[in-house]
Design a protein around this motif. Structure first.
Motif, PDB file in Angstrom:
ATOM      1  N   UNK A  47      22.303  55.704  18.808  1.00  0.00           N
ATOM      2  CA  UNK A  47      21.489  54.577  18.951  1.00  0.00           C
ATOM      3  C   UNK A  47      20.978  54.615  20.371  1.00  0.00           C
ATOM      4  N   UNK A  48      19.465  54.313  20.578  1.00  0.00           N
ATOM      5  CA  UNK A  48      18.934  54.154  21.938  1.00  0.00           C
ATOM      6  C   UNK A  48      17.870  53.216  21.877  1.00  0.00           C
ATOM      7  N   UNK A  49      17.072  53.187  22.601  1.00  0.00           N
ATOM      8  CA  UNK A  49      15.689  52.625  22.846  1.00  0.00           C
ATOM      9  C   UNK A  49      14.416  53.561  23.060  1.00  0.00           C
ATOM     10  N   UNK A  50      13.422  53.469  22.397  1.00  0.00           N
ATOM     11  CA  UNK A  50      12.261  54.285  22.682  1.00  0.00           C
ATOM     12  C   UNK A  50      11.750  54.426  23.902  1.00  0.00           C
ATOM     13  N   UNK A  51      11.641  55.604  24.506  1.00  0.00           N
ATOM     14  CA  UNK A  51      11.214  56.027  25.606  1.00  0.00           C
ATOM     15  C   UNK A  51      12.048  55.210  26.763  1.00  0.00           C
ATOM     16  N   UNK A  52      13.340  55.080  26.331  1.00  0.00           N
ATOM     17  CA  UNK A  52      14.242  54.470  27.462  1.00  0.00           C
ATOM     18  C   UNK A  52      13.931  53.100  27.959  1.00  0.00           C
ATOM     19  N   UNK A  53      13.153  52.570  27.031  1.00  0.00           N
ATOM     20  CA  UNK A  53      12.451  51.150  27.575  1.00  0.00           C
ATOM     21  C   UNK A  53      13.599  50.067  27.640  1.00  0.00           C
ATOM     22  N   UNK A  58      11.732  46.004  22.702  1.00  0.00           N
ATOM     23  CA  UNK A  58      11.664  47.831  22.726  1.00  0.00           C
ATOM     24  C   UNK A  58      12.291  48.159  21.422  1.00  0.00           C
ATOM     25  N   UNK A  59      11.741  49.118  20.676  1.00  0.00           N
ATOM     26  CA  UNK A  59      12.210  49.475  19.393  1.00  0.00           C
ATOM     27  C   UNK A  59      13.506  50.374  19.551  1.00  0.00           C
ATOM     28  N   UNK A  60      14.296  50.302  18.604  1.00  0.00           N
ATOM     29  CA  UNK A  60      15.453  50.901  18.637  1.00  0.00           C
ATOM     30  C   UNK A  60      15.181  52.378  17.818  1.00  0.00           C
ATOM     31  N   UNK A  61      15.743  53.293  18.326  1.00  0.00           N
ATOM     32  CA  UNK A  61      15.702  54.879  17.854  1.00  0.00           C
ATOM     33  C   UNK A  61      17.050  55.623  17.666  1.00  0.00           C
ATOM     34  N   UNK A  62      17.107  56.564  17.293  1.00  0.00           N
ATOM     35  CA  UNK A  62      18.400  57.557  17.503  1.00  0.00           C
ATOM     36  C   UNK A  62      17.903  58.747  18.078  1.00  0.00           C
ATOM     37  N   UNK A 118      14.383  45.985  16.892  1.00  0.00           N
ATOM     38  CA  UNK A 118      14.235  46.140  18.123  1.00  0.00           C
ATOM     39  C   UNK A 118      15.484  45.588  19.005  1.00  0.00           C
ATOM     40  N   UNK A 119      15.459  45.272  20.336  1.00  0.00           N
ATOM     41  CA  UNK A 119      16.150  44.437  21.079  1.00  0.00           C
ATOM     42  C   UNK A 119      15.268  43.222  21.636  1.00  0.00           C
ATOM     43  N   UNK A 169      12.870  57.239  14.149  1.00  0.00           N
ATOM     44  CA  UNK A 169      12.767  56.054  14.425  1.00  0.00           C
ATOM     45  C   UNK A 169      13.374  55.426  13.044  1.00  0.00           C
ATOM     46  N   UNK A 170      13.646  53.948  13.307  1.00  0.00           N
ATOM     47  CA  UNK A 170      14.487  53.249  12.355  1.00  0.00           C
ATOM     48  C   UNK A 170      13.826  52.065  11.741  1.00  0.00           C
ATOM     49  N   UNK A 171      14.435  51.584  10.773  1.00  0.00           N
ATOM     50  CA  UNK A 171      13.830  50.307   9.986  1.00  0.00           C
ATOM     51  C   UNK A 171      15.056  49.878   9.149  1.00  0.00           C
ATOM     52  N   UNK A 172      14.589  48.804   8.469  1.00  0.00           N
ATOM     53  CA  UNK A 172      15.650  48.265   7.356  1.00  0.00           C
ATOM     54  C   UNK A 172      15.415  48.784   6.129  1.00  0.00           C
ATOM     55  N   UNK A 173      16.337  48.889   5.062  1.00  0.00           N
ATOM     56  CA  UNK A 173      16.084  49.888   3.821  1.00  0.00           C
ATOM     57  C   UNK A 173      17.191  49.189   3.122  1.00  0.00           C
ATOM     58  N   UNK A 174      17.125  49.177   1.542  1.00  0.00           N
ATOM     59  CA  UNK A 174      18.211  48.600   1.018  1.00  0.00           C
ATOM     60  C   UNK A 174      19.126  48.952   1.240  1.00  0.00           C
TER      61      UNK A 174
END
Length: 195
Positions: A47-53, A58-62, A118-119, A169-174
């Motif tokens: 887990x990190x933040x997109x473009x190291x922002x 800032x969106x979370x990514x892996x 996001x954060x 990219x990440x999101x919420x799912x069931x």
């Protein structure tokens, strides 16, 4: 005799948490656990933040590519509550990105399936709290956890889509115990074996 029961219950709880920490699956206490990787079971991504922002929202990514070494892949996990006898496999936690000094949360105050993660500036709100539930194989904890937003426990943090083979990219799912929705904490930059 009744005066000793609360102390005994607390001691049992403390020993249980200490044992879980020794097994690298949960915290030793409500104290923050700094310098952690949060790893996804399906991709092994960190887990990190997109473009190291480190900016607000800032969106979370892996990160899946081991050559990508972001400062935003280090997290502080703060476990504030155990589910107790009614929910013995559940914990409440917040996750603060150490580089951004911001907390992980859904991007919407009313998250739904597909909401991004996001954060934002840490504020102690329910939106920044996560309900963690163990993945179980019979009576055995696998070491992996489902991370559900406290404001909607029907959802879970999940991989969304692969991007150029190096990050997701990440999101919420069931909320269900599928590999794309299972996570574990590990010491920063340490190997984590899939179970």
């Amino acid at each position: 005799m009744s005066l000793h029961r609360p102390a005994l219950a607390f001691a049992t709880f403390a020993l249980t948490l200490a044992g879980l920490t020794a097994a690298s699956v949960a915290p030793a206490s409500a104290a923050p656990n700094p310098d952690r990787d949060i790893v996804n079971k399906m991709s092994g991504g960190r887990l990190a933040l997109l473009s190291n922002s480190t900016g607000e929202g800032a969106p979370a990514i892996t990160l899946r590519d081991p050559a990508w070494n972001y400062s935003t892949e280090s997290w502080e996990a703060d476990f504030s509550a155990w589910g107790g006898a009614d929910a013995p496999n559940t914990y409440t936690a917040t996750f603060k990105n150490e580089a951004a000094n911001k907390c992980l949360q859904p991007s919407s105050a009313t998250p739904a399936r597909g909401t991004t993660i996001v954060v934002k500036t840490c504020d102690g709100s329910q939106l920044q709290k996560w309900s963690l539930i163990r993945e179980m194989a019979g009576d055995t904890h696998t070491g992996w956890w489902i991370y559900r937003p406290m404001v909607n426990k029907d959802l879970a943090m999940s991989l969304n889509r692969y991007n150029d083979g190096s990050w997701d990219s990440l999101n919420l799912n069931y909320a269900q115990p599928s590999s794309d929705r299972l996570w574990r904490l590990a010491a920063n930059n340490s190997p984590v074996a899939n179970s």
